[in-house]
Design a protein around this motif. Structure first.
Motif, PDB file in Angstrom:
ATOM      1  N   GLN A 308       0.825  -1.207   0.000  1.00 26.07           N
ATOM      2  CA  GLN A 308       0.000   0.000   0.000  1.00 26.07           C
ATOM      3  C   GLN A 308       0.858   1.257   0.000  1.00 26.07           C
ATOM      4  OE1 GLN A 308      -2.610  -0.414   3.376  1.00 26.07           O
ATOM      5  NE2 GLN A 308      -4.053  -1.727   2.283  1.00 26.07           N
ATOM      6  N   LEU A 309       1.923   1.244   0.791  1.00 21.49           N
ATOM      7  CA  LEU A 309       2.804   2.410   0.845  1.00 21.49           C
ATOM      8  C   LEU A 309       3.441   2.669  -0.518  1.00 21.49           C
ATOM      9  CD1 LEU A 309       4.623   1.971   4.280  1.00 21.49           C
ATOM     10  CD2 LEU A 309       3.018   3.758   3.647  1.00 21.49           C
ATOM     11  N   GLY A 310       3.934   1.634  -1.156  1.00 22.48           N
ATOM     12  CA  GLY A 310       4.555   1.805  -2.464  1.00 22.48           C
ATOM     13  C   GLY A 310       3.574   2.324  -3.495  1.00 22.48           C
ATOM     14  N   SER A 315       1.261   7.038  -6.584  1.00 23.95           N
ATOM     15  CA  SER A 315       0.070   7.802  -6.944  1.00 23.95           C
ATOM     16  C   SER A 315       0.210   9.267  -6.544  1.00 23.95           C
ATOM     17  CB  SER A 315      -1.158   7.178  -6.278  1.00 23.95           C
ATOM     18  OG  SER A 315      -2.312   7.948  -6.520  1.00 23.95           O
ATOM     19  N   LEU A 316       0.708   9.502  -5.334  1.00 21.70           N
ATOM     20  CA  LEU A 316       0.862  10.881  -4.860  1.00 21.70           C
ATOM     21  C   LEU A 316       1.917  11.631  -5.667  1.00 21.70           C
ATOM     22  CD1 LEU A 316       0.646  10.341  -0.996  1.00 21.70           C
ATOM     23  CD2 LEU A 316      -1.015  11.524  -2.441  1.00 21.70           C
ATOM     24  N   LYS A 317       2.976  10.944  -6.084  1.00 23.06           N
ATOM     25  CA  LYS A 317       4.000  11.607  -6.906  1.00 23.06           C
ATOM     26  C   LYS A 317       3.414  12.023  -8.242  1.00 23.06           C
ATOM     27  CE  LYS A 317       8.190  12.999  -7.802  1.00 23.06           C
ATOM     28  NZ  LYS A 317       7.954  13.555  -9.132  1.00 23.06           N
ATOM     29  N   MET A 318       2.597  11.177  -8.848  1.00 22.01           N
ATOM     30  CA  MET A 318       1.950  11.540 -10.103  1.00 22.01           C
ATOM     31  C   MET A 318       0.990  12.703  -9.898  1.00 22.01           C
ATOM     32  SD  MET A 318       1.188   7.788 -11.789  1.00 22.01           S
ATOM     33  CE  MET A 318       0.401   8.542 -13.202  1.00 22.01           C
ATOM     34  N   GLU A 319       0.280  12.689  -8.765  1.00 20.88           N
ATOM     35  CA  GLU A 319      -0.654  13.786  -8.472  1.00 20.88           C
ATOM     36  C   GLU A 319       0.105  15.093  -8.298  1.00 20.88           C
ATOM     37  OE1 GLU A 319      -4.274  14.773  -5.301  1.00 20.88           O
ATOM     38  OE2 GLU A 319      -3.141  12.912  -5.168  1.00 20.88           O
ATOM     39  N   TYR A 320       1.237  15.032  -7.599  1.00 20.37           N
ATOM     40  CA  TYR A 320       2.048  16.246  -7.412  1.00 20.37           C
ATOM     41  C   TYR A 320       2.522  16.785  -8.762  1.00 20.37           C
ATOM     42  CZ  TYR A 320       5.908  19.292  -6.097  1.00 20.37           C
ATOM     43  OH  TYR A 320       6.750  20.364  -5.975  1.00 20.37           O
ATOM     44  N   ASP A 321       3.014  15.920  -9.617  1.00 20.08           N
ATOM     45  CA  ASP A 321       3.491  16.353 -10.937  1.00 20.08           C
ATOM     46  C   ASP A 321       2.357  16.968 -11.759  1.00 20.08           C
ATOM     47  OD1 ASP A 321       6.020  15.465 -10.312  1.00 20.08           O
ATOM     48  OD2 ASP A 321       5.764  13.508 -11.283  1.00 20.08           O
ATOM     49  N   GLU A 382      -1.204  19.982  -1.017  1.00 17.67           N
ATOM     50  CA  GLU A 382      -1.703  18.768  -0.359  1.00 17.67           C
ATOM     51  C   GLU A 382      -0.970  17.534  -0.869  1.00 17.67           C
ATOM     52  OE1 GLU A 382      -5.865  18.781  -1.091  1.00 17.67           O
ATOM     53  OE2 GLU A 382      -6.325  20.165   0.562  1.00 17.67           O
ATOM     54  N   ALA A 383      -0.752  17.462  -2.187  1.00 23.60           N
ATOM     55  CA  ALA A 383      -0.033  16.315  -2.745  1.00 23.60           C
ATOM     56  C   ALA A 383       1.397  16.272  -2.226  1.00 23.60           C
ATOM     57  CB  ALA A 383      -0.050  16.390  -4.273  1.00 23.60           C
ATOM     58  N   LYS A 384       2.031  17.425  -2.103  1.00 18.06           N
ATOM     59  CA  LYS A 384       3.413  17.475  -1.605  1.00 18.06           C
ATOM     60  C   LYS A 384       3.504  16.927  -0.184  1.00 18.06           C
ATOM     61  CE  LYS A 384       6.933  20.659   0.040  1.00 18.06           C
ATOM     62  NZ  LYS A 384       7.392  22.066   0.168  1.00 18.06           N
ATOM     63  N   TYR A 385       2.660  17.446   0.709  1.00 23.01           N
ATOM     64  CA  TYR A 385       2.796  17.062   2.112  1.00 23.01           C
ATOM     65  C   TYR A 385       2.171  15.704   2.405  1.00 23.01           C
ATOM     66  CZ  TYR A 385       4.917  21.521   3.060  1.00 23.01           C
ATOM     67  OH  TYR A 385       5.792  22.572   3.066  1.00 23.01           O
ATOM     68  N   ASN A 386       1.220  15.282   1.594  1.00 23.81           N
ATOM     69  CA  ASN A 386       0.769  13.889   1.699  1.00 23.81           C
ATOM     70  C   ASN A 386       1.880  12.943   1.278  1.00 23.81           C
ATOM     71  OD1 ASN A 386      -1.835  14.197   2.702  1.00 23.81           O
ATOM     72  ND2 ASN A 386      -2.725  14.504   0.664  1.00 23.81           N
ATOM     73  N   LEU A 387       2.626  13.336   0.251  1.00 25.52           N
ATOM     74  CA  LEU A 387       3.750  12.514  -0.210  1.00 25.52           C
ATOM     75  C   LEU A 387       4.824  12.418   0.869  1.00 25.52           C
ATOM     76  CD1 LEU A 387       4.926  10.935  -2.596  1.00 25.52           C
ATOM     77  CD2 LEU A 387       5.890  13.086  -3.448  1.00 25.52           C
ATOM     78  N   ILE A 388       5.045  13.515   1.584  1.00 28.56           N
ATOM     79  CA  ILE A 388       6.085  13.521   2.624  1.00 28.56           C
ATOM     80  C   ILE A 388       5.623  12.777   3.869  1.00 28.56           C
ATOM     81  CG2 ILE A 388       7.399  15.001   4.201  1.00 28.56           C
ATOM     82  CD1 ILE A 388       7.469  17.099   2.009  1.00 28.56           C
ATOM     83  N   TYR A 389       4.347  12.963   4.263  1.00 29.01           N
ATOM     84  CA  TYR A 389       3.902  12.465   5.570  1.00 29.01           C
ATOM     85  C   TYR A 389       2.887  11.352   5.501  1.00 29.01           C
ATOM     86  CZ  TYR A 389       6.350  16.382   7.620  1.00 29.01           C
ATOM     87  OH  TYR A 389       7.329  17.256   7.999  1.00 29.01           O
ATOM     88  N   TYR A 390       2.572  10.835   4.308  1.00 34.47           N
ATOM     89  CA  TYR A 390       1.604   9.723   4.256  1.00 34.47           C
ATOM     90  C   TYR A 390       2.148   8.520   5.003  1.00 34.47           C
ATOM     91  CZ  TYR A 390      -1.151   5.831   2.591  1.00 34.47           C
ATOM     92  OH  TYR A 390      -1.924   4.696   2.535  1.00 34.47           O
TER      93      TYR A 390
END
Length: 390
Positions: A308-310, A315-321, A382-390
């Motif tokens: 799930q983490l991977g 997904s979050l990296k694609m959302e950030y981009d 949101e995508a940035k900090y979700n990516l960092i702290y998810y």
């Protein structure tokens, strides 16, 4: 220009009642991590589990007793003046010690997961607070523009240059924008309160700016993620439980010594050394089997967490981009065009080269662009900090 300054000053005075303490995101996260009650409670629980590790000991119960035997019929009775019995469980103590150590590790890992989730929640409310400020500033500029628009319409109506319908339409739109400005201020105040709930019970905080760039070095490796570490600790606990259950099949020992009295004579002693062997092998075997099944389940759960983490990180990296591309477009093309669109619409309406409907359409289109930028910018953060702290 003087009117804009007075409006901004009045709104700032009103907002200052609600937002007394600007705070950076790093400072907000540090304060929440240090002061938030559930985190403090989780740390205390981890400390309690750590202290409990010392309760595992080879020495078990110690019994102190007295009594008598062969009492009656005039014979010399045997009296136990004092008897001391010490139980020992060398095999079970080691298993218990490992389990308690694993429980302490789980408690610490749970605290890490809670801290990370708290950081994510603080980031979400900090971002929403910053976005609410951007929306409020947009509406503040729009309110100033529509106030000038209604003033010009009023002068033209008095000069018989426009119809009553055009003047009323201008006044209605100006009032609607003023109402939207008041709503934006309320939204900003609520955003301050939502941010402050993580930081203090009696102080209102507001955001002090935020960076949208992503430093990939800030991302933890998947192996160091708190949820991964928690999964590993749960596996360790399940394996320690298996060993503890297996140790219950091993013998236990006891040593006993006593001071006795035979009739009226004292100075007699007694001692015993014994071993306790469990005979309910079926029950013990079932406990061990259950513990092994729980261990296998913990391994499966840890594997699921890793997957799930991977998947979530990708997904979050694609959302950030995706949102980074949108924000770049707005900053490079759309926002300058919207600003120029408002400027030209205002100048054209002042000169009389466009009507009120064209002015309203152009200005509202620019506002829509500015608000869409705020939404895209919010999603990017949101995508940035979700990516960092998810």
């Amino acid at each position: 220009m003087k009117k804009i300054f007075l409006v901004i000053l009045g709104m700032a005075a009103n907002a200052s009642v609600w937002a007394q303490c600007p705070i950076t995101l790093d400072a907000a996260m540090a304060k929440a991590r240090h002061d938030y009650p559930s985190i403090r409670a989780s740390r205390l629980n981890a400390r309690s589990a750590e202290v409990l590790r010392k309760s595992a000991s080879v020495l078990g119960n110690m019994e102190l007793s007295g009594g008598g035997e062969e009492i009656g019929h005039g014979n010399d009775a045997v009296y136990t003046l004092a008897r001391l019995r010490q139980d020992m469980d060398p095999f079970g103590a080691n298993g218990m010690r490992r389990r308690l150590q694993a429980q302490a590790g789980v408690a610490q890992a749970e605290t890490g997961v809670m801290e990370r989730e708290l950081m994510r929640q603080v980031c979400v409310d900090y971002i929403n607070d910053h976005a609410a400020l951007l929306r409020y500033e947009n509406m503040l500029r729009m309110d100033s523009l529509y106030a000038n628009f209604s003033q010009v319409a009023h002068l033209r109506y008095e000069a018989k240059a426009i119809s009553l319908l055009e003047y009323q339409t201008a006044l209605t739109h100006s009032n609607q924008v003023r109402l939207s400005l008041q709503e934006a201020l309320k939204d900003l105040q609520m955003a301050h309160l939502n941010l402050s709930r993580w930081l203090s019970a009696d102080t209102v905080y507001q955001s002090a700016g935020i960076d949208d760039s992503l430093d990939m070095s800030a991302l933890l490796s998947q192996e160091q993620h708190p949820k991964t570490l928690l999964g590993q600790q749960l596996v360790n606990l399940s394996q320690a439980t298996v060993k503890e259950a297996s140790a219950q099949r091993l013998p236990k020992f006891f040593v006993e010594a006593g001071l006795q009295k035979l009739g009226s004579q004292i100075g007699y002693y007694a001692w015993q050394v014994g071993v306790s062997i469990p005979i309910a092998f079926g029950a013990t075997k079932a406990s061990v089997k259950s513990a092994k099944l729980s261990s296998q389940r913990a391994l499966a759960d840890a594997e699921e967490v890793n997957r799930q983490l991977g998947s979530k990180r990708s997904s979050l990296k694609m959302e950030y981009d995706k949102y980074l591309q949108s924000v770049d477009y707005y900053r490079r093309d759309a926002l300058p065009l919207a600003k120029e669109q408002k400027r030209i619409a205002w100048l054209s309406y002042q000169e009389g080269s466009i009507g009120y409907l064209d002015f309203i359409q152009a200005v509202n289109g620019a506002l829509t662009t500015e608000m869409n930028y705020v939404e895209a910018y919010t999603k990017l953060l949101e995508a940035k900090y979700n990516l960092i702290y998810y």
